[in-house]
Design a protein around this motif. Structure first.
Motif, PDB file in Angstrom:
ATOM      1  N   GLY A 371      14.907   5.843  -1.432  1.00 42.24           N
ATOM      2  CA  GLY A 371      15.299   4.601  -0.783  1.00 42.24           C
ATOM      3  C   GLY A 371      14.166   3.931  -0.046  1.00 42.24           C
ATOM      4  N   VAL A 372      12.990   4.558  -0.006  1.00 43.74           N
ATOM      5  CA  VAL A 372      11.846   4.015   0.738  1.00 43.74           C
ATOM      6  C   VAL A 372      10.614   4.064  -0.156  1.00 43.74           C
ATOM      7  CG1 VAL A 372      10.295   4.362   2.698  1.00 43.74           C
ATOM      8  CG2 VAL A 372      12.754   4.707   2.980  1.00 43.74           C
ATOM      9  N   VAL A 373       9.942   2.927  -0.318  1.00 43.02           N
ATOM     10  CA  VAL A 373       8.653   2.889  -1.012  1.00 43.02           C
ATOM     11  C   VAL A 373       7.713   2.028  -0.178  1.00 43.02           C
ATOM     12  CG1 VAL A 373       7.377   2.268  -3.076  1.00 43.02           C
ATOM     13  CG2 VAL A 373       9.716   3.123  -3.288  1.00 43.02           C
ATOM     14  N   LEU A 374       6.669   2.634   0.344  1.00 42.62           N
ATOM     15  CA  LEU A 374       5.636   1.929   1.093  1.00 42.62           C
ATOM     16  C   LEU A 374       4.317   2.140   0.371  1.00 42.62           C
ATOM     17  CD1 LEU A 374       6.570   3.202   4.669  1.00 42.62           C
ATOM     18  CD2 LEU A 374       7.388   1.130   3.552  1.00 42.62           C
ATOM     19  N   GLU A 375       3.452   1.153   0.401  1.00 38.15           N
ATOM     20  CA  GLU A 375       2.191   1.281  -0.340  1.00 38.15           C
ATOM     21  C   GLU A 375       1.025   0.674   0.431  1.00 38.15           C
ATOM     22  OE1 GLU A 375       1.175  -1.260  -3.869  1.00 38.15           O
ATOM     23  OE2 GLU A 375       1.395   0.652  -4.935  1.00 38.15           O
ATOM     24  N   ASN A 376      -0.079   1.402   0.464  1.00 35.20           N
ATOM     25  CA  ASN A 376      -1.370   0.887   0.911  1.00 35.20           C
ATOM     26  C   ASN A 376      -2.322   0.921  -0.271  1.00 35.20           C
ATOM     27  OD1 ASN A 376      -0.594   0.540   3.570  1.00 35.20           O
ATOM     28  ND2 ASN A 376      -1.474   2.466   4.273  1.00 35.20           N
ATOM     29  N   ILE A 377      -3.150  -0.092  -0.407  1.00 34.69           N
ATOM     30  CA  ILE A 377      -4.179  -0.085  -1.436  1.00 34.69           C
ATOM     31  C   ILE A 377      -5.515  -0.405  -0.801  1.00 34.69           C
ATOM     32  CG2 ILE A 377      -2.681  -0.646  -3.383  1.00 34.69           C
ATOM     33  CD1 ILE A 377      -3.462  -3.564  -3.073  1.00 34.69           C
ATOM     34  N   ALA A 378      -6.592   0.064  -1.441  1.00 35.23           N
ATOM     35  CA  ALA A 378      -7.924  -0.155  -0.874  1.00 35.23           C
ATOM     36  C   ALA A 378      -8.973  -0.111  -1.972  1.00 35.23           C
ATOM     37  CB  ALA A 378      -8.249   0.914   0.177  1.00 35.23           C
ATOM     38  N   PHE A 430       3.986   5.963  -0.222  1.00 33.73           N
ATOM     39  CA  PHE A 430       4.813   6.750   0.690  1.00 33.73           C
ATOM     40  C   PHE A 430       6.275   6.643   0.243  1.00 33.73           C
ATOM     41  CE2 PHE A 430       1.186   4.953   2.780  1.00 33.73           C
ATOM     42  CZ  PHE A 430       0.701   5.930   3.639  1.00 33.73           C
ATOM     43  N   ILE A 431       6.978   7.763   0.194  1.00 32.45           N
ATOM     44  CA  ILE A 431       8.405   7.736  -0.125  1.00 32.45           C
ATOM     45  C   ILE A 431       9.151   8.617   0.877  1.00 32.45           C
ATOM     46  CG2 ILE A 431       7.943   7.405  -2.594  1.00 32.45           C
ATOM     47  CD1 ILE A 431       8.918  10.349  -2.965  1.00 32.45           C
ATOM     48  N   ARG A 432      10.462   8.563   0.788  1.00 34.71           N
ATOM     49  CA  ARG A 432      11.285   9.421   1.650  1.00 34.71           C
ATOM     50  C   ARG A 432      12.187  10.290   0.788  1.00 34.71           C
ATOM     51  NH1 ARG A 432      13.079  10.525   6.493  1.00 34.71           N
ATOM     52  NH2 ARG A 432      15.230  11.184   6.796  1.00 34.71           N
ATOM     53  N   ILE A 433      12.119  11.581   0.992  1.00 34.63           N
ATOM     54  CA  ILE A 433      13.056  12.531   0.406  1.00 34.63           C
ATOM     55  C   ILE A 433      13.782  13.183   1.573  1.00 34.63           C
ATOM     56  CG2 ILE A 433      13.357  14.603  -0.986  1.00 34.63           C
ATOM     57  CD1 ILE A 433      10.825  13.876  -2.466  1.00 34.63           C
ATOM     58  N   PRO A 434      15.039  12.839   1.805  1.00 37.14           N
ATOM     59  CA  PRO A 434      15.731  13.354   2.991  1.00 37.14           C
ATOM     60  C   PRO A 434      15.824  14.871   2.967  1.00 37.14           C
ATOM     61  CG  PRO A 434      16.948  11.544   1.982  1.00 37.14           C
ATOM     62  CD  PRO A 434      15.874  11.934   1.018  1.00 37.14           C
ATOM     63  N   PRO A 435      15.816  15.516   4.127  1.00 37.38           N
ATOM     64  CA  PRO A 435      15.983  16.976   4.175  1.00 37.38           C
ATOM     65  C   PRO A 435      17.415  17.360   3.819  1.00 37.38           C
ATOM     66  CG  PRO A 435      15.970  16.045   6.379  1.00 37.38           C
ATOM     67  CD  PRO A 435      15.623  14.921   5.458  1.00 37.38           C
ATOM     68  N   THR A 436      17.612  18.606   3.464  1.00 40.31           N
ATOM     69  CA  THR A 436      18.957  19.108   3.169  1.00 40.31           C
ATOM     70  C   THR A 436      19.790  19.107   4.447  1.00 40.31           C
ATOM     71  OG1 THR A 436      18.085  20.496   1.406  1.00 40.31           O
ATOM     72  CG2 THR A 436      20.266  21.062   2.271  1.00 40.31           C
ATOM     73  N   ILE A 437      20.973  18.545   4.347  1.00 38.87           N
ATOM     74  CA  ILE A 437      21.816  18.436   5.540  1.00 38.87           C
ATOM     75  C   ILE A 437      22.710  19.665   5.691  1.00 38.87           C
ATOM     76  CG2 ILE A 437      21.859  15.923   5.427  1.00 38.87           C
ATOM     77  CD1 ILE A 437      24.771  16.202   4.359  1.00 38.87           C
ATOM     78  N   ASP A 438      23.207  19.876   6.901  1.00 37.64           N
ATOM     79  CA  ASP A 438      24.235  20.869   7.194  1.00 37.64           C
ATOM     80  C   ASP A 438      25.544  20.091   7.337  1.00 37.64           C
ATOM     81  OD1 ASP A 438      25.522  23.287   8.059  1.00 37.64           O
ATOM     82  OD2 ASP A 438      25.410  22.497  10.099  1.00 37.64           O
TER      83      ASP A 438
END
Length: 555
Positions: A371-378, A430-438
């Protein structure tokens, strides 16, 4: 007498896509012949810039002195104007501020012609220039031989002009040898933003007022600020056509604000200005730059080793800021590497590609669900330079310091070798992979959000139906089928309640849930909560499915 040698200095200018998707494009430079012993020498430094003249009181002051006239300088400006005419462009305007900055840099440029990014930024900013670093060409040669200097520069000028460095020109010179040989620096800079004067230093309680306008093709200006504590904010910006206004208040404690102005075109967003303002203290008069920290990368490092070195620098600074270190992701790195290779091939450093689209498009095409995609380029010439330039830019820094991202993939592709340093095209994704929930803890957290709005009693039977529905969705059951099954299970319970309703959502993080939005405008006082984790077409394999069944008791 040495023959004149041209070196194009690597300096970080910035371009990118969107807030928190910004990139960086340093200046282009031509390789020079370097002895093997020079390629193996230790890093240069420290270098000190200690100008004798005071800096400008404001950026973009209303009255700027005319550019100085010298035989060599006038000859170079004439060559630049001729090249611009051949390309059908207007000639860059001689700018006294850029002349002064180039003079100061000429006095300290090392033999191989590579001036550290921080020194270039310091020089142009102290003379009141807000735009990112100019493209610099350095010539070592006889300062009394204008034709020889011009002859060395002429082949390089058209490409710089075509790259967009066609707004202003500055010439710097410094005698460096007893025989009259010295350094000449040609600085060419583009400019796509104008502002009213902005003080470089402000008293206690002061505010930075940015009144400006963008030039075509840039639109939709945005302003970003890095505070003294390293946090990044985005002040409200009023936009009226190309004109815009933003106000940034000085904090209570002394320190530096780093401000950035971003504009958008077909390639995404570009950093059009990046400059510091000091609150309750004077700007520094001198700057000493130590050798860059390249994270362990060397001139002989492979592309993969350079990627891991940059990764180490990112996590080093995240940990310093109290953030969790990011995990390396090979699949994301492959996406980043492919984009860096495309940028090297095309020479265009941009987020939006005519063939692969945006960063989110590239990640989606690789079947990476997040659900998250962030990008830096250089485009840079060392790992340390790339990281320093990105960290110095508020928009890029926001990506690097994102509290949402959990994983990072970096792709570096080498280009030409220049003075023992290799040009590198860099993409950070950069992406987000959520941690396993309880699940029990997650249900308790959701219930707390509901009770913060109004007291809602728990109902075990409704909770059982909600949990079964959440489990079905997390296991890939189509929504219509899962809902139909839940409806049948609710039928025996319906007589207990005056009204029953449901809310079904999927999020990447429980913090994204809002208790008031879940409860809506009804009067439900009873609820059952179901939470399960599983695949979602947009949020990835660890999406959090939340089912809330709410009811009003029978009267």
């Amino acid at each position: 007498m040495r023959a004149a040698v041209v070196v194009t200095i690597c300096v970080a200018c910035s371009s990118g896509t969107g807030p928190r998707r910004l990139g960086q494009e340093p200046s282009w430079r031509k390789p020079r012949v370097v002895e093997a012993s020079q390629q193996q020498r230790a890093p240069i430094g420290p270098l000190e810039l200690e100008p004798r003249t005071p800096g400008a009181a404001s950026y973009n002051e209303a009255h700027v002195a005319p550019a100085p006239s010298t035989q060599v300088g006038d000859a170079i400006v004439g060559a630049v104007a001729h090249a611009a005419a051949q390309l059908g462009m207007s000639a860059p305007a001689p700018d006294a501020r850029l002349y002064a900055a180039a003079d100061e840099l000429a006095a300290v440029v090392p033999d191989e012609g590579v001036v550290p990014y921080a020194l270039v930024e310091f020089a142009i900013q102290r003379h009141g220039i807000v735009e990112p670093s100019p493209h610099l060409l350095v010539v070592w040669g006889p300062l009394d031989d204008a034709p020889a200097i011009v002859e060395q520069l002429e082949p390089r000028i058209p490409e710089l002009l075509r790259s967009g460095a066609n707004g202003r020109v500055g010439i710097g010179m410094a005698a460096r040898q007893a025989d009259g040989e010295g350094v000449v620096i040609l600085a060419l800079q583009g400019s796509s933003v104008e502002t009213q004067p902005i003080p470089r230093a402000l008293p206690s309680g002061g505010s930075v007022h940015i009144d400006g306008s963008l030039h075509d093709p840039f639109k939709n200006p945005e302003v970003f600020v890095t505070q003294e504590d390293g946090t990044v904010s985005q002040p409200a910006t009023t936009v009226a056509g190309p004109a815009f206004h933003a106000t940034v208040d000085c904090p209570a404690s002394p320190g530096k604000l780093q401000l950035e102005i971003v504009g958008f075109d077909a390639n995404g967003s570009t950093v059009l200005a990046n400059f510091p303002v000091w609150c309750r203290e004077e700007p520094p008069r001198t700057l000493t730059v130590a050798p860059e920290d390249d994270g362990g990368a060397t001139a002989s490092s492979t592309e993969q080793e350079a990627e891991k070195a940059l990764f180490q620098l990112v996590n080093r600074d995240r940990v310093k800021a109290g953030l969790a270190a990011l995990a390396w992701d090979d699949s994301v790195a492959a996406v980043a590497r492919a984009h860096s290779t495309e940028m090297r091939t095309t020479g265009v450093v941009a987020h939006v590609s005519p063939t692969t689209g945006s960063a989110a498009d590239r990640v989606r095409a690789a079947n990476i669900r997040t659900g998250v995609v962030l990008e830096n380029i250089a485009r840079a010439y060392s790992v340390g330079e790339a990281h320093q330039g990105l960290m110095n830019s508020p928009g890029h820094r926001a990506n690097l310091m994102s509290s949402v991202a959990t994983h990072l993939g970096i792709g570096i592709t080498f280009g030409d070798e220049i003075s023992g340093q290799r040009e590198m095209f860099v993409t950070e994704v950069f992406i987000r992979i959520p941690p396993t929930i309880d699940p029990p803890a997650a249900r308790a957290a959701i219930r707390a959000k509901l009770n913060a709005v109004r007291a809602v009693a728990d109902d075990a039977a409704l909770g059982g139906v909600a949990q079964s529905l959440a489990d079905d969705l997390a296991h890939g059951t189509p929504l219509d089928k899962a809902r139909a099954t839940a409806t049948k299970r609710l039928e025996p319970l319906a007589r207990r309640f005056a009204r029953v309703g449901s809310v079904i959502t999927a999020v990447g993080d429980l913090d994204a849930l809002d208790g008031a939005a879940l409860l809506g405008d009804g009067h439900a006082s009873i609820a059952g909560i179901g939470v399960a984790q599983g695949p979602h077409p947009d949020l990835g394999d660890k999406a959090i499915w939340v089912v809330l069944i709410v009811a009003e008791p029978s009267k």
